[in-house]
Motif scaffolding. Structure first.
Motif, short mmCIF file in Angstrom:
data_model
loop_
_atom_site.label_atom_id
_atom_site.label_comp_id
_atom_site.label_asym_id
_atom_site.label_seq_id
_atom_site.Cartn_x
_atom_site.Cartn_y
_atom_site.Cartn_z
N UNK A 150 -45.40 41.22 -8.11
CA UNK A 150 -45.74 42.35 -7.24
C UNK A 150 -44.76 43.49 -7.44
N UNK A 151 -43.47 43.17 -7.49
CA UNK A 151 -42.43 44.19 -7.69
C UNK A 151 -42.63 44.90 -9.03
N UNK A 152 -42.87 44.13 -10.10
CA UNK A 152 -43.04 44.72 -11.42
C UNK A 152 -44.27 45.62 -11.48
N UNK A 153 -45.37 45.15 -10.90
CA UNK A 153 -46.60 45.92 -10.89
C UNK A 153 -46.42 47.22 -10.11
N UNK A 154 -45.76 47.11 -8.97
CA UNK A 154 -45.53 48.29 -8.12
C UNK A 154 -44.68 49.32 -8.85
N UNK A 155 -43.58 48.87 -9.46
CA UNK A 155 -42.69 49.79 -10.16
C UNK A 155 -43.36 50.39 -11.39
N UNK A 156 -44.20 49.61 -12.08
CA UNK A 156 -44.95 50.13 -13.22
C UNK A 156 -45.92 51.22 -12.77
N UNK A 157 -46.56 50.99 -11.61
CA UNK A 157 -47.50 51.99 -11.09
C UNK A 157 -46.77 53.27 -10.69
N UNK A 158 -45.56 53.12 -10.14
CA UNK A 158 -44.76 54.30 -9.79
C UNK A 158 -44.46 55.10 -11.05
N UNK A 159 -44.06 54.39 -12.08
CA UNK A 159 -43.73 55.08 -13.33
C UNK A 159 -44.95 55.79 -13.91
N UNK A 160 -46.10 55.11 -13.86
CA UNK A 160 -47.32 55.72 -14.39
C UNK A 160 -47.71 56.95 -13.60
N UNK A 161 -47.52 56.89 -12.27
CA UNK A 161 -47.91 58.02 -11.42
C UNK A 161 -47.01 59.23 -11.65
N UNK A 162 -45.86 58.98 -12.25
CA UNK A 162 -44.92 60.06 -12.52
C UNK A 162 -44.93 60.47 -13.98
N UNK A 163 -45.96 60.06 -14.70
CA UNK A 163 -46.02 60.38 -16.12
C UNK A 163 -45.92 61.88 -16.32
N UNK A 164 -45.01 62.26 -17.18
CA UNK A 164 -44.77 63.68 -17.37
C UNK A 164 -45.78 64.35 -18.30
N UNK A 165 -46.76 63.57 -18.78
CA UNK A 165 -47.85 64.18 -19.50
C UNK A 165 -48.79 64.91 -18.55
N UNK A 166 -48.63 64.63 -17.25
CA UNK A 166 -49.42 65.31 -16.23
C UNK A 166 -48.89 66.73 -16.05
N UNK A 167 -49.75 67.75 -16.20
CA UNK A 167 -49.30 69.14 -16.08
C UNK A 167 -48.65 69.46 -14.74
N UNK A 168 -48.82 68.59 -13.75
CA UNK A 168 -48.23 68.85 -12.44
C UNK A 168 -46.73 69.03 -12.52
N UNK A 169 -46.09 68.41 -13.51
CA UNK A 169 -44.63 68.49 -13.57
C UNK A 169 -44.16 69.93 -13.71
N UNK A 170 -44.95 70.79 -14.35
CA UNK A 170 -44.57 72.20 -14.46
C UNK A 170 -44.52 72.86 -13.09
N UNK A 171 -45.48 72.50 -12.24
CA UNK A 171 -45.51 73.05 -10.89
C UNK A 171 -44.31 72.57 -10.08
N UNK A 172 -43.97 71.29 -10.23
CA UNK A 172 -42.85 70.74 -9.46
C UNK A 172 -41.54 71.40 -9.88
N UNK A 173 -41.31 71.49 -11.20
CA UNK A 173 -40.10 72.16 -11.68
C UNK A 173 -40.04 73.60 -11.19
N UNK A 174 -41.19 74.27 -11.18
CA UNK A 174 -41.21 75.67 -10.75
C UNK A 174 -40.92 75.80 -9.26
N UNK A 175 -41.45 74.88 -8.46
CA UNK A 175 -41.16 74.89 -7.02
C UNK A 175 -39.67 74.70 -6.77
N UNK A 176 -39.06 73.77 -7.52
CA UNK A 176 -37.62 73.52 -7.37
C UNK A 176 -36.82 74.76 -7.76
N UNK A 177 -37.18 75.36 -8.89
CA UNK A 177 -36.46 76.56 -9.35
C UNK A 177 -36.60 77.71 -8.35
#
Length: 243
Positions: free
Chosen positions: A97-124
């Motif tokens: 369960x722990x491994x699956x959960x952490x793998x899902x977290x990592x997948x949800x944060x995949x930086x191939x998702x264009x959303x990361x540009x928005x997040x970096x821009x909000x932080x900046x």
């Protein structure tokens, strides 16, 4: 529970900020993030410290039991449940369960998702409104990332810095969307955050690093990995960490 879990503060930070999305690992209810107001999570052992559960293994050393690989972040209800029903919530099952959960977290944060540009821009954008610029710093000779980690006494969190560096190409993608002046401004903001933090005399280097992360994202610990990526990038690139 509190007296049984002898985790240090950096283990708790890593487990909560790095390996969860603010939810219980088992039922996925919201528990918040460690060190934030309203955090209700508990750090639960998979191989247990208590003889009362079937997951107890008498030959395990305390260092093994308190290793983050053996800890799950759960809500109080689920923590009680896995201990009361330990025959159902076995060591193997909880590890899966722990491994699956952490793998899902990592997948949800995949930086191939264009959303990361928005997040970096909000932080900046937030940082730009908060910090003034710095000028007239002396340029130093560059040193390796390993030397910087040793020089800044950050060996305890070198794994986190390395993880941030592994994702720096995504931050570089974002930097490519900025003008030269904006890139310079952001770099200077990170320098200012660093210089503010090093003035504090009673904090360890690791605490200062984590305080810098908090300065970058405030209370939004859901963006912790983004802050680590930004800080790790400038940690490698910026000569201020060599002073």
């Amino acid at each position: 529970m509190g007296n049984r879990v002898n985790l240090n503060i950096n283990q708790k930070r890593k487990l909560s900020w790095f390996y969860t999305d603010g939810n219980c690992c088992l039922c996925h209810s919201f528990i918040g993030f460690f060190e934030n107001n309203g955090f209700i999570g508990e750090f639960a052992h998979i191989i247990d410290l208590k003889k009362a559960t079937s997951r107890y293994e008498k030959n395990k050393k305390i260092e093994e039991l308190n290793n983050i690989e053996n800890i799950m972040v759960l809500c109080p209800t689920c923590h009680t449940k896995i201990d009361k029903e330990s025959n159902e919530y076995t060591t193997l099952y909880l590890k899966e369960i722990k491994q699956q959960y952490e793998d899902n977290i990592k997948m949800s944060r995949e930086y191939s998702n264009p959303k990361y540009l928005e997040v970096f821009n909000d932080i900046y954008t937030t940082l730009k409104d908060k910090y003034k610029l710095i000028s007239n710093r002396k340029t130093l000779s560059p040193i390796t990332i390993a030397e910087k980690i040793n020089k800044n006494d950050l060996n305890e969190i070198s794994e986190i810095i390395t993880e941030g560096l592994s994702m720096e190409s995504c931050f570089v993608d974002y930097l490519d969307t900025l003008s030269s002046a904006e890139r310079t401004e952001l770099r200077k903001i990170i320098i200012e955050i660093y210089l503010e933090e090093v003035k504090k005399e009673n904090s360890s280097s690791t605490d200062k690093f984590h305080n810098m992360v908090k300065s970058i994202i405030g209370t939004n610990m859901g963006n912790y990995l983004y802050a680590i990526t930004i800080l790790s990038y400038y940690f490698e690139e910026c000569d201020v960490f060599e002073a």
